[in-house]
Design a protein around this motif. Structure first.
Motif, short mmCIF file in Angstrom:
data_model
loop_
_atom_site.label_atom_id
_atom_site.label_comp_id
_atom_site.label_asym_id
_atom_site.label_seq_id
_atom_site.Cartn_x
_atom_site.Cartn_y
_atom_site.Cartn_z
N SER A 1 31.07 47.80 164.87
CA SER A 1 31.93 48.17 163.74
C SER A 1 33.21 47.33 163.74
CB SER A 1 32.27 49.65 163.76
OG SER A 1 33.00 49.96 164.94
N SER A 2 33.77 47.06 164.93
CA SER A 2 34.96 46.23 165.01
C SER A 2 34.64 44.81 164.58
CB SER A 2 35.51 46.21 166.44
OG SER A 2 35.98 47.47 166.81
N LEU B 1 35.19 40.46 160.65
CA LEU B 1 34.58 39.46 159.77
C LEU B 1 34.92 39.72 158.31
CD1 LEU B 1 31.09 38.98 161.44
CD2 LEU B 1 32.98 37.36 161.37
N ASP B 2 34.92 40.99 157.90
CA ASP B 2 35.29 41.32 156.52
C ASP B 2 36.74 40.94 156.24
OD1 ASP B 2 32.79 42.29 155.93
OD2 ASP B 2 33.33 44.40 156.24
N PHE C 1 42.14 33.08 163.85
CA PHE C 1 40.92 33.81 164.21
C PHE C 1 40.17 33.09 165.32
CE2 PHE C 1 41.80 36.30 160.54
CZ PHE C 1 41.13 37.50 160.72
N ARG C 2 40.15 31.76 165.27
CA ARG C 2 39.49 30.98 166.32
C ARG C 2 40.20 31.17 167.66
NH1 ARG C 2 39.45 25.88 163.96
NH2 ARG C 2 37.73 26.60 162.70
N GLU C 3 41.51 31.23 167.63
CA GLU C 3 42.31 31.40 168.84
C GLU C 3 42.05 32.76 169.51
OE1 GLU C 3 47.02 32.16 169.59
OE2 GLU C 3 46.47 30.54 168.24
N ASN C 4 41.77 33.76 168.72
CA ASN C 4 41.60 35.12 169.25
C ASN C 4 40.15 35.59 169.31
OD1 ASN C 4 44.42 35.76 169.63
ND2 ASN C 4 44.57 35.69 167.41
N LYS C 5 39.21 34.67 169.21
CA LYS C 5 37.81 35.08 169.16
C LYS C 5 37.28 35.65 170.48
CE LYS C 5 35.59 30.68 170.20
NZ LYS C 5 34.71 29.63 169.69
N ASN C 6 37.92 35.34 171.59
CA ASN C 6 37.43 35.82 172.88
C ASN C 6 38.18 37.04 173.40
OD1 ASN C 6 35.48 33.78 173.11
ND2 ASN C 6 37.05 32.34 173.78
N VAL C 7 38.99 37.67 172.57
CA VAL C 7 39.72 38.86 172.98
C VAL C 7 38.73 40.01 173.15
CG1 VAL C 7 41.48 40.54 172.30
CG2 VAL C 7 41.83 38.11 171.85
N GLN C 8 38.81 40.70 174.29
CA GLN C 8 37.87 41.79 174.59
C GLN C 8 38.53 43.16 174.61
OE1 GLN C 8 34.54 41.42 175.03
NE2 GLN C 8 34.80 39.26 174.51
N ASP C 9 39.82 43.22 174.85
CA ASP C 9 40.54 44.48 174.97
C ASP C 9 40.60 45.20 173.61
OD1 ASP C 9 42.14 46.54 175.90
OD2 ASP C 9 44.00 45.40 175.60
N PRO C 10 40.03 46.42 173.52
CA PRO C 10 40.00 47.14 172.23
C PRO C 10 41.40 47.41 171.65
CG PRO C 10 38.58 48.21 173.82
CD PRO C 10 39.32 47.15 174.56
N VAL C 11 42.37 47.66 172.51
CA VAL C 11 43.72 47.92 172.02
C VAL C 11 44.31 46.66 171.40
CG1 VAL C 11 46.05 48.59 172.71
CG2 VAL C 11 44.08 49.76 173.70
N GLU C 12 44.11 45.54 172.06
CA GLU C 12 44.62 44.27 171.54
C GLU C 12 43.89 43.88 170.26
OE1 GLU C 12 45.57 39.71 173.02
OE2 GLU C 12 44.73 41.16 174.43
N ILE C 13 42.59 44.14 170.20
CA ILE C 13 41.81 43.86 168.99
C ILE C 13 42.37 44.66 167.83
CG2 ILE C 13 39.57 44.17 167.87
CD1 ILE C 13 38.29 43.48 170.59
N GLN C 14 42.64 45.93 168.06
CA GLN C 14 43.17 46.79 167.00
C GLN C 14 44.55 46.31 166.55
OE1 GLN C 14 41.22 49.03 165.48
NE2 GLN C 14 42.87 49.10 163.99
#
Length: 91
Positions: free
Chosen positions: A4-5, A10-11, A40-53
């Motif tokens: 879902s994230s 992507l949307d 978006f390319r710079e942050n494509k490997n972020v895994q932490d859900p809090v940071e993603i949010q």
């Protein structure tokens, strides 16, 4: 990243690119598209859900800003630059 994230990101990416293509000024349009892709390319490997949010929330604010800027830019018409009016070669 949860499915879902991933779909949400992507949307958001597509919406930002789509909205940026509506800038009437060539320089703003190309800068916005380049900056969105780079971010978006710079942050494509972020895994932490809090940071993603956090990044998603920032992108939503940026999308709102892009929409406002596009609307303001459409109020003031400008002539097209020479680079915009060139016809692309046919292959």
């Amino acid at each position: 990243m949860a499915a879902s994230s991933r779909a949400q990101v992507l949307d958001l990416y597509r919406a930002m690119l789509r909205e940026s293509k509506h800038f009437s000024a060539y320089n703003y349009r190309t800068y916005a598209i380049r900056r969105i892709r780079d971010a978006f390319r710079e942050n494509k490997n972020v895994q932490d859900p809090v940071e993603i949010q956090t990044l998603v929330n920032k992108a939503k604010r940026d999308l709102g800003m892009i929409r406002r800027q596009v609307h303001i830019g459409q109020l003031y018409s400008t002539n097209k630059l020479i680079i915009e009016s060139q016809e692309k070669p046919k292959t």
